[in-house]
Motif scaffolding. Structure first.
Motif, PDB file in Angstrom:
ATOM      1  N   ASP A 119      -8.572  -0.841   2.554  1.00 45.93           N
ATOM      2  CA  ASP A 119      -7.191  -0.614   2.140  1.00 45.93           C
ATOM      3  C   ASP A 119      -6.964   0.860   1.806  1.00 45.93           C
ATOM      4  OD1 ASP A 119      -6.433  -3.289   2.449  1.00 45.93           O
ATOM      5  OD2 ASP A 119      -7.079  -3.791   0.420  1.00 45.93           O
ATOM      6  N   PHE A 120      -7.975   1.528   1.251  1.00 40.15           N
ATOM      7  CA  PHE A 120      -7.884   2.954   0.972  1.00 40.15           C
ATOM      8  C   PHE A 120      -7.694   3.723   2.283  1.00 40.15           C
ATOM      9  CE2 PHE A 120      -9.837   7.151   0.104  1.00 40.15           C
ATOM     10  CZ  PHE A 120      -9.068   7.551  -0.974  1.00 40.15           C
ATOM     11  N   ALA A 121      -8.376   3.319   3.332  1.00 40.44           N
ATOM     12  CA  ALA A 121      -8.225   3.967   4.642  1.00 40.44           C
ATOM     13  C   ALA A 121      -6.782   3.835   5.135  1.00 40.44           C
ATOM     14  CB  ALA A 121      -9.201   3.366   5.653  1.00 40.44           C
ATOM     15  N   ARG A 122      -6.200   2.664   4.953  1.00 46.82           N
ATOM     16  CA  ARG A 122      -4.799   2.473   5.338  1.00 46.82           C
ATOM     17  C   ARG A 122      -3.890   3.336   4.470  1.00 46.82           C
ATOM     18  NH1 ARG A 122      -4.241  -3.532   4.440  1.00 46.82           N
ATOM     19  NH2 ARG A 122      -2.048  -3.178   4.836  1.00 46.82           N
ATOM     20  N   PHE A 123      -4.182   3.394   3.168  1.00 46.63           N
ATOM     21  CA  PHE A 123      -3.391   4.218   2.255  1.00 46.63           C
ATOM     22  C   PHE A 123      -3.432   5.675   2.706  1.00 46.63           C
ATOM     23  CE2 PHE A 123      -3.471   7.223  -1.279  1.00 46.63           C
ATOM     24  CZ  PHE A 123      -2.215   6.997  -1.833  1.00 46.63           C
ATOM     25  N   ILE A 124      -4.608   6.179   3.063  1.00 47.62           N
ATOM     26  CA  ILE A 124      -4.763   7.579   3.466  1.00 47.62           C
ATOM     27  C   ILE A 124      -3.905   7.889   4.697  1.00 47.62           C
ATOM     28  CG2 ILE A 124      -6.408   9.275   4.403  1.00 47.62           C
ATOM     29  CD1 ILE A 124      -6.479   8.971   1.342  1.00 47.62           C
ATOM     30  N   GLN A 125      -3.764   6.956   5.604  1.00 48.37           N
ATOM     31  CA  GLN A 125      -2.902   7.171   6.770  1.00 48.37           C
ATOM     32  C   GLN A 125      -1.453   7.393   6.317  1.00 48.37           C
ATOM     33  OE1 GLN A 125      -3.568   3.711   9.203  1.00 48.37           O
ATOM     34  NE2 GLN A 125      -5.406   4.571  10.132  1.00 48.37           N
ATOM     35  N   PHE A 126      -0.971   6.536   5.421  1.00 46.90           N
ATOM     36  CA  PHE A 126       0.404   6.654   4.916  1.00 46.90           C
ATOM     37  C   PHE A 126       0.556   7.924   4.066  1.00 46.90           C
ATOM     38  CE2 PHE A 126      -0.024   1.842   4.974  1.00 46.90           C
ATOM     39  CZ  PHE A 126       0.540   1.714   6.236  1.00 46.90           C
ATOM     40  N   ILE A 177       0.837  -1.196   0.000  1.00 41.43           N
ATOM     41  CA  ILE A 177       0.000   0.000   0.000  1.00 41.43           C
ATOM     42  C   ILE A 177       0.878   1.254   0.000  1.00 41.43           C
ATOM     43  CG2 ILE A 177      -1.662   1.337   1.365  1.00 41.43           C
ATOM     44  CD1 ILE A 177      -2.972  -1.343   2.099  1.00 41.43           C
ATOM     45  N   LYS A 178       1.939   1.266   0.810  1.00 42.01           N
ATOM     46  CA  LYS A 178       2.861   2.400   0.822  1.00 42.01           C
ATOM     47  C   LYS A 178       3.505   2.595  -0.546  1.00 42.01           C
ATOM     48  CE  LYS A 178       4.218   2.084   5.665  1.00 42.01           C
ATOM     49  NZ  LYS A 178       5.334   1.742   6.565  1.00 42.01           N
ATOM     50  N   GLY A 179       3.714   1.509  -1.268  1.00 43.18           N
ATOM     51  CA  GLY A 179       4.313   1.578  -2.595  1.00 43.18           C
ATOM     52  C   GLY A 179       3.498   2.425  -3.558  1.00 43.18           C
ATOM     53  N   MET A 180       2.216   2.546  -3.298  1.00 44.12           N
ATOM     54  CA  MET A 180       1.373   3.377  -4.162  1.00 44.12           C
ATOM     55  C   MET A 180       1.751   4.857  -4.072  1.00 44.12           C
ATOM     56  SD  MET A 180      -2.360   1.647  -4.076  1.00 44.12           S
ATOM     57  CE  MET A 180      -2.793   2.436  -5.624  1.00 44.12           C
TER      58      MET A 180
END
Length: 98
Positions: free
Chosen positions: A49-56, A19-22
């Motif tokens: 997963d989008f919620a996790r992405f938004i945190q990063f 996810i961080k790779g995005m």
């Protein structure tokens, strides 16, 4: 197109690293980088997963109020998508201006 030896995986659990790779995705079509990242994540990720992405994404200093080249906020774009309610909520909870 999938090769014969490849199977489509739906619902695959994504690692934090994936996810961080995005965040490393860059655009070649002239969009504002933050808007591009949000668009790509929205299109590719399930809501959790989008919620996790938004945190990063936020931790890396990116804006949840990103606008496209015409000045339209990403959140406004999502308002036109019927199935985007969970994604809008995630962005608002992360501080996007409604």
């Amino acid at each position: 197109m999938l090769h014969k030896d490849k199977q489509k995986v739906i619902g695959e659990e994504l690692s934090d690293d994936r996810i961080k790779g995005m965040l490393d995705l860059r655009n070649e079509n002239g969009e504002v980088d933050d808007f591009h990242l949000l668009t790509r994540a929205y299109r590719a990720l399930r809501a959790d997963d989008f919620a996790r992405f938004i945190q990063f994404y936020c931790a890396a200093g990116h804006s949840v109020d990103a606008e496209d080249n015409q000045g339209t906020p990403f959140l406004s774009v999502l308002k036109t998508h019927e199935q985007a309610a969970p994604y809008r909520e995630i962005l608002i909870n992360a501080g996007a201006k409604a």
